[in-house]
Scaffold this motif. Structure first.
Motif: not given
Length: 316
Positions: A38-50, A61-70
């Motif tokens: 963030r100091v470098q100027g990037f936006n960072v968003v977190f998923g729920q499967c983290l 696996k279904e939740e991880r795949a769905d989040e990756l697809m999103q």
């Protein structure tokens, strides 16, 4: 080859686990890494499967795949960076809708280890370039290692730029204790020396389109629809360089993996082989060493072979 747009200030990096998640004791490290981004100027968003890591994964696996697809379908996202690899990203491959992704904006996939499972599939199916580089949890702003520090700089270069990546000065088998010290970074303690097992006929260089990753994983994908090297040979007139690095395979496992590659015609589909440092330490009971295997089973394939390169699990 389809290159995602260069990263810049304001670019958004999505963080989700393809395989292993971040445990409670590792959260301070993740927060420190993200603060630096963030100091470098990037936006960072977190998923729920983290977060969390039960039975080797952060979520079903279904939740991880769905989040990756999103994230991959969201054109506000510029890059997807798992915290690190793991064991079971391969579970996601049957669940990814590659047809839908053909209409999505290409995104950088950052990391190594099990991350390559997804990055090679996106390259194979969609032609997207990816970044085989230090994992997100290694990209701490305090890091002094040049290769690690430069990872995101390369991805910020304008389209069409050239860069030269040199070998590290030193490497190490000692990963920093990030739970004890969230700002810890890699410190090399052994001199790096890339070496030719089989030098090219011109004596100095080989060239081609780079594709590869973790040998333990890719041995299961080579010449499937997720890594068809024979197709790449036809796709890229400049030829293909395959890069691999061994994590856990024993010498006998490696011999079987090399024979599997030979049976599938791999060595006639590539211009050369680039091997990272061997993470698995040779054991007295092995009888065969890693170098024994390379010399006996890769020196006669009619292609140049470079080994002990800065790839993979022996950092950087």
């Amino acid at each position: 080859m389809i290159y995602p747009a260069p990263l810049k200030q304001g670019s958004t990096i999505a963080v989700t686990a393809f395989s292993s998640g971040v445990t409670e004791s590792q959260k301070p490290r993740l927060e420190a890494v993200v603060d630096g981004l963030r100091v470098q100027g990037f936006n960072v968003v977190f998923g729920q499967c983290l977060f969390g890591n039960e039975k080797h994964v952060s979520a079903p696996k279904e939740e991880r795949a769905d989040e990756l697809m999103q994230f991959l379908l969201d054109d506000n996202i510029d890059a997807v960076a798992p915290p690190w690899g793991g064991e079971l990203a391969i579970e996601l491959l049957p669940l990814i809708n590659f047809e839908r992704l053909k209409k999505a904006k290409p995104k950088w996939i950052l990391g190594f280890s099990d991350v390559c499972t997804i990055s090679v599939a996106l390259y194979s199916k969609l032609g997207w370039a990816s970044a085989h580089c230090s994992n997100l949890m290694d990209l701490i702003s305090t890091c002094e290692d040049a290769l690690t520090k430069q990872a995101l700089n390369y991805l910020s270069l304008p389209a069409g730029s050239n860069f030269t990546q040199n070998n590290s000065e030193k490497h190490t088998r000692k990963w920093p204790d990030i739970e004890k010290n969230p700002s810890a970074f890699i410190v090399g303690d052994e001199t790096t020396q890339w070496m030719w097992l089989v030098p090219p006929e011109n004596g100095e260089f080989m060239s081609g389109r780079l594709v590869g990753g973790c040998w333990d994983i890719l041995t299961h994908l080579i010449e499937t629809t997720f890594l068809p090297l024979s197709v790449f040979k036809e796709r890229h007139l400049e030829g293909v360089l395959l890069y691999l690095e061994n994590v856990e395979m024993s010498p006998c496992d490696l011999i079987r993996a090399i024979h599997s590659m030979m049976f599938r015609g791999v060595f006639s589909s590539i211009n050369g082989l680039v091997l990272g440092r061997n993470f698995r330490v040779d054991k007295p009971e092995d009888e065969l060493s890693y170098l024994d295997v390379l010399q006996a089973h890769l020196a006669n394939k009619g292609i140049p072979v470079l080994y002990d390169v800065d790839i993979g699990h022996v950092p950087p």
